[in-house]
Every structure is written in C-alpha cells, then in structure tokens.
Design an enzyme around this catalytic site. Structure first.
Site, PDB file in Angstrom:
ATOM      1  N   ARG A 176      58.559  89.937 -28.294  1.00 37.35           N
ATOM      2  CA  ARG A 176      57.542  88.943 -28.646  1.00 37.35           C
ATOM      3  C   ARG A 176      58.194  87.748 -29.334  1.00 37.35           C
ATOM      4  O   ARG A 176      57.817  86.602 -29.077  1.00 37.35           O
ATOM      5  CB  ARG A 176      56.459  89.564 -29.530  1.00 37.35           C
ATOM      6  CG  ARG A 176      55.594  90.593 -28.804  1.00 37.35           C
ATOM      7  CD  ARG A 176      54.475  91.124 -29.684  1.00 37.35           C
ATOM      8  NE  ARG A 176      53.486  90.103 -29.954  1.00 37.35           N
ATOM      9  CZ  ARG A 176      52.525  90.232 -30.876  1.00 37.35           C
ATOM     10  NH1 ARG A 176      52.453  91.325 -31.619  1.00 37.35           N
ATOM     11  NH2 ARG A 176      51.642  89.259 -31.060  1.00 37.35           N
ATOM     12  N   CYS A 234      54.201  87.865 -38.974  1.00 37.28           N
ATOM     13  CA  CYS A 234      54.192  88.745 -37.803  1.00 37.28           C
ATOM     14  C   CYS A 234      53.170  88.162 -36.834  1.00 37.28           C
ATOM     15  O   CYS A 234      53.095  86.955 -36.681  1.00 37.28           O
ATOM     16  CB  CYS A 234      53.874  90.181 -38.197  1.00 37.28           C
ATOM     17  SG  CYS A 234      52.287  90.382 -39.049  1.00 37.28           S
TER      18      CYS A 234
END
Length: 279
Positions: A176, A234
């Site tokens: 990611r 995050c």
C-alpha cells in the site's frame, strides 16, 4: 510498566481481586463481525468495544475513514464500558493488538493514565490455558471524566511538511505504501517524504511486541536517531496507534496523524508518491 501488561500480570490482578476494566476491541479491516467473535469467546468479564462506532465518528472525506469522535461521545462510551476515574484498564484483540492500540491511544489522549494492552491479546490468554466465556458481560456504568490533547497528534498540514525536519512513518503494509495495492482509499501511494514502516513488523509470530532492544534496532534502521521528531500515520489512524506503542516501548516519543492516508488522499490538492522511496 509501560504500555503493556502480560498474561501473568493480568491473571495475578484478577486473582487478587484488583479492579481491572477489561475491554475487547475485536476489529479487522474487511471483517465487520467483531461483535460476533466477541460473543463466541472473550476474556471473562471483558466488555466489547465497537471500533467503528465507539472509537470513531462517521467517515468524512475531509477527515478520513475513522475520525476521532467528539470528546463527549467518547466519554459516554467509556462510562458505558464501566470505567471510573483512577481505574486500571486493559484492552486486547485477536490481531496482535492492531485494533486495541487505537483504544489505548485514545484513552491516553483523554487522560486515562493506567491503560495497557494485553501483550499477545486473546491468543496469549488462550495459550496460557486460561478460560474464556461467551455472551455479553454485565456492566455497571462508570464515572470517568475525560479530557483532550494529552498525546501528541498532528494534522494534514503538519504531515505534509514533517519529513523536512523529522521522520514520518507510514505504518501500512508495504504494497500500500508503494501504491501497488489500495483496497479502500481513493488514491494509491504515500505522503511525500514518508518512510515505510509496516506495523506488522513490531510483533512476533505470536502477536507479542518485540523486545525493546529489537524495536530500537528496527527504528534505528529506518533512520530514527537522537532527538529526531517522529510522527506516524496509516490508512485511517488505527494501526498507526500500534506503531506509537512500539515506538514508546523503544523509548521514542511519537505523534499520531489521526486522519492518516484516508484523509490525505481524499484531497486532490495533496500530492501522493508511489514507489518504494520516500519521494
């Protein structure tokens, strides 16, 4: 004692009759059935905490997928869980404390001093041969009074310039960060200047946090040294809290960016970098 409590210490507290509020934060990205898992089996007396509705306000593009809830709402939840002023609180989940760390950070941020993560979570409790129970645990409403702002946090503006003078860590999975895979947010990649630091590497195969010296070596290898200012994000501010725990274990203070990449990537004026380098 730091941010962690091990199974032996928790068992000793319970056996000694010491008041301990146990909170079960079962949640995983892509698994909305945390309450069902809780009802099947949880630590005796543990109260379920719904991350999506009690540890977050409704998703908003300008604030991310899990915005922090208003203080009054969070205080109401904490009282419903049975927390009184001065209580010892122990939170856990069944995913290496990746979800429970969100509650740990929020309670610390709100002024609860003695809040811990059960190191290893439910798996460690079961591995010790200790009992679990099903169904809802009975609760008596508490009287805790919460405050705001006791843990360092940053906003999107600060996140965008943080890497100029400090270290900005991206706690998501490496794919990611690199922009190879993005299951939920509108754009793939990372905040410019951020360093990839997957939070899964903070724990061992059993879900327990690595020893402090190993965590220090891990973060040193990522460029953290001396008095460098550290901030973490995050996807939506959940697993970044886990990184803050790991950094605290290593003796490194860190700020959390609660909005994280879900907030950042929803604004097309904010740049996003793909690839394995900070950019």
């Amino acid at each position: 004692m730091g941010p962690l409590m091990d199974v032996a210490a928790l068992r000793a507290r319970i056996q000694a009759g010491q008041r301990t509020v146990l909170l079960d934060v079962r949640w995983k990205l892509g698994d909305p059935h945390g309450r069902d898992h809780y009802l099947e089996a949880h630590l005796p007396g543990a109260v379920f905490v719904d991350l999506a509705t009690e540890l977050a306000a409704p998703a908003q593009p300008e604030r991310g997928r899990h915005p922090l809830p208003p203080l009054e709402q969070f205080q109401g939840s904490a009282r419903r869980w049975g927390i009184n002023d001065g209580d010892v609180v122990v939170a856990y989940d069944d995913s290496g404390n990746m979800a429970a760390a969100r509650l740990w950070w929020m309670l610390r941020h709100a002024g609860v001093v003695e809040v811990y993560l059960l190191d290893g979570g439910l798996a460690a409790w079961r591995a010790a041969g200790l009992p679990v129970e099903g169904g809802d645990a009975p609760t008596v409403p508490g009287n805790v009074t919460l405050r705001e702002g006791l843990m360092p946090a940053i906003d999107a503006e600060a996140a965008g310039t943080w890497a100029r003078t400090g270290i900005l860590l991206d706690a998501r999975a490496g794919e990611r960060y690199r922009g190879e895979f993005e299951p939920v947010d509108p754009r793939a990649g990372h905040i410019p200047g951020a360093v990839s630091a997957p939070t899964t590497e903070n724990v061992d195969q059993s879900g327990r946090f690595l020893p402090a010296d190993e965590l220090r070596r891990r973060f040193s290898a990522l460029g953290i040294s001396g008095d460098a200012a550290v901030a973490v994000y995050c996807g939506s501010g959940v697993t970044a809290a886990h990184e803050v725990v790991a950094l605290e274990l290593a003796g490194i203070p860190a700020s959390l960016y609660p909005g994280s990449f879900s907030e950042w990537s929803n604004n097309p004026e904010r740049p996003v970098v793909a690839g394995g380098q900070p950019g």
